[in-house]
Design an enzyme around this catalytic site. Sequence first.
Site, PDB file in Angstrom:
ATOM      1  N   LYS A   1      43.793  58.155 -22.436  1.00 16.18           N
ATOM      2  CA  LYS A   1      44.247  59.100 -21.404  1.00 16.18           C
ATOM      3  C   LYS A   1      45.028  60.236 -22.051  1.00 16.18           C
ATOM      4  O   LYS A   1      45.487  61.150 -21.360  1.00 16.18           O
ATOM      5  CB  LYS A   1      45.186  58.402 -20.412  1.00 16.18           C
ATOM      6  CG  LYS A   1      44.543  57.516 -19.393  1.00 16.18           C
ATOM      7  CD  LYS A   1      45.563  57.157 -18.305  1.00 16.18           C
ATOM      8  CE  LYS A   1      46.332  55.915 -18.611  1.00 16.18           C
ATOM      9  NZ  LYS A   1      47.320  55.536 -17.592  1.00 16.18           N
TER      10      LYS A   1
ATOM     11  N   LYS B   1      47.851  59.822 -23.331  1.00 20.94           N
ATOM     12  CA  LYS B   1      49.235  59.598 -22.881  1.00 20.94           C
ATOM     13  C   LYS B   1      49.910  58.644 -23.884  1.00 20.94           C
ATOM     14  O   LYS B   1      49.329  57.638 -24.273  1.00 20.94           O
ATOM     15  CB  LYS B   1      49.180  58.957 -21.487  1.00 20.94           C
ATOM     16  CG  LYS B   1      50.519  58.940 -20.778  1.00 20.94           C
ATOM     17  CD  LYS B   1      50.339  58.757 -19.267  1.00 20.94           C
ATOM     18  CE  LYS B   1      51.702  58.779 -18.580  1.00 20.94           C
ATOM     19  NZ  LYS B   1      51.612  58.835 -17.138  1.00 20.94           N
TER      20      LYS B   1
HETATM   21  N1  C2G Z   1      54.269  57.681  -9.520  1.00 27.56           N
HETATM   22  C1  C2G Z   1      54.942  58.149  -8.397  1.00 27.56           C
HETATM   23  N2  C2G Z   1      56.036  58.925  -8.545  1.00 27.56           N
HETATM   24  C2  C2G Z   1      56.486  59.249  -9.784  1.00 27.56           C
HETATM   25  C3  C2G Z   1      55.832  58.760 -10.924  1.00 27.56           C
HETATM   26  C4  C2G Z   1      54.707  57.971 -10.771  1.00 27.56           C
HETATM   27  O1  C2G Z   1      54.529  57.850  -7.264  1.00 27.56           O
HETATM   28  N3  C2G Z   1      57.574  60.046  -9.884  1.00 27.56           N
HETATM   29  C5  C2G Z   1      53.080  56.860  -9.317  1.00 27.56           C
HETATM   30  C6  C2G Z   1      51.836  57.492  -9.949  1.00 27.56           C
HETATM   31  O2  C2G Z   1      51.209  58.350  -9.034  1.00 27.56           O
HETATM   32  C7  C2G Z   1      50.974  56.262 -10.220  1.00 27.56           C
HETATM   33  C8  C2G Z   1      52.025  55.181 -10.513  1.00 27.56           C
HETATM   34  O3  C2G Z   1      53.265  55.618  -9.958  1.00 27.56           O
HETATM   35  O4  C2G Z   1      50.278  55.893  -9.034  1.00 27.56           O
HETATM   36  C9  C2G Z   1      52.207  54.974 -11.991  1.00 27.56           C
HETATM   37  O5  C2G Z   1      52.554  56.237 -12.552  1.00 27.56           O
HETATM   38  P1  C2G Z   1      52.216  56.450 -14.097  1.00 27.56           P
HETATM   39  O6  C2G Z   1      52.767  55.309 -14.859  1.00 27.56           O
HETATM   40  O7  C2G Z   1      52.571  57.842 -14.480  1.00 27.56           O
HETATM   41  O8  C2G Z   1      50.631  56.268 -14.040  1.00 27.56           O
HETATM   42  P2  C2G Z   1      49.560  57.087 -14.877  1.00 27.56           P
HETATM   43  O9  C2G Z   1      49.943  57.138 -16.299  1.00 27.56           O
HETATM   44  O10 C2G Z   1      49.306  58.304 -14.099  1.00 27.56           O
HETATM   45  O11 C2G Z   1      48.324  56.085 -14.851  1.00 27.56           O
HETATM   46  O12 C2G Z   1      44.141  54.503 -13.624  1.00 27.56           O
HETATM   47  C10 C2G Z   1      45.252  55.236 -13.160  1.00 27.56           C
HETATM   48  C11 C2G Z   1      46.168  55.490 -14.313  1.00 27.56           C
HETATM   49  O13 C2G Z   1      46.409  54.294 -15.019  1.00 27.56           O
HETATM   50  C12 C2G Z   1      47.481  56.025 -13.759  1.00 27.56           C
END
Ligand code: C2G
Length: 131
Positions: free
Chosen positions: A44, A46
Amino acid sequence: EKVVLVAGTFDILHESHINMLRNARNLGERLIVMLSTDEFNAEKGKKSYQDYDTRKYVLEAVRYVDLVIPEQSWDDKALYVDMFDVDIFAMGDDWKGKFDFLKDQFPELKIMYFPRGKTSSSKIKEELGSL
Ligand code: C2G
């Protein structure tokens, strides 16, 4: 019982993650978290501060979380929706629409996008760095 599935990296767990996990858990009776592996995060583009085992350890201590499983690829979602007979898939709305394709394969699946919280792990890292 209604099974809810969420996915993410959950690096440096903070209150916006907790809000999302709590909202997701309250949609049903069981919450499963697909946790991005370090390898999948690399895919990703990331990088997480905490490795998979640490992020899993932290998530398993959260009262709203019933099970943490590894997310190794984008198609793992369909695999787990089927395996765990998931009723609802929930994400923050930064992913709005991105997983609607799952409904083609699982017409009964409900997909929820919650308003994203204001906290972000990258912001925390930045502000800590400038302390
Ligand atoms: N999230 C949120 N508010 C934030 C940060 C994150 O609602 N301030 C939500 C994101 O939208 C996601 C979940 O929490 O649904 C996890 O966030 P991340 O760890 O940033 O996820 P990400 O790296 O975007 O991975 O297959 C989907 C991916 O694995 C999502």
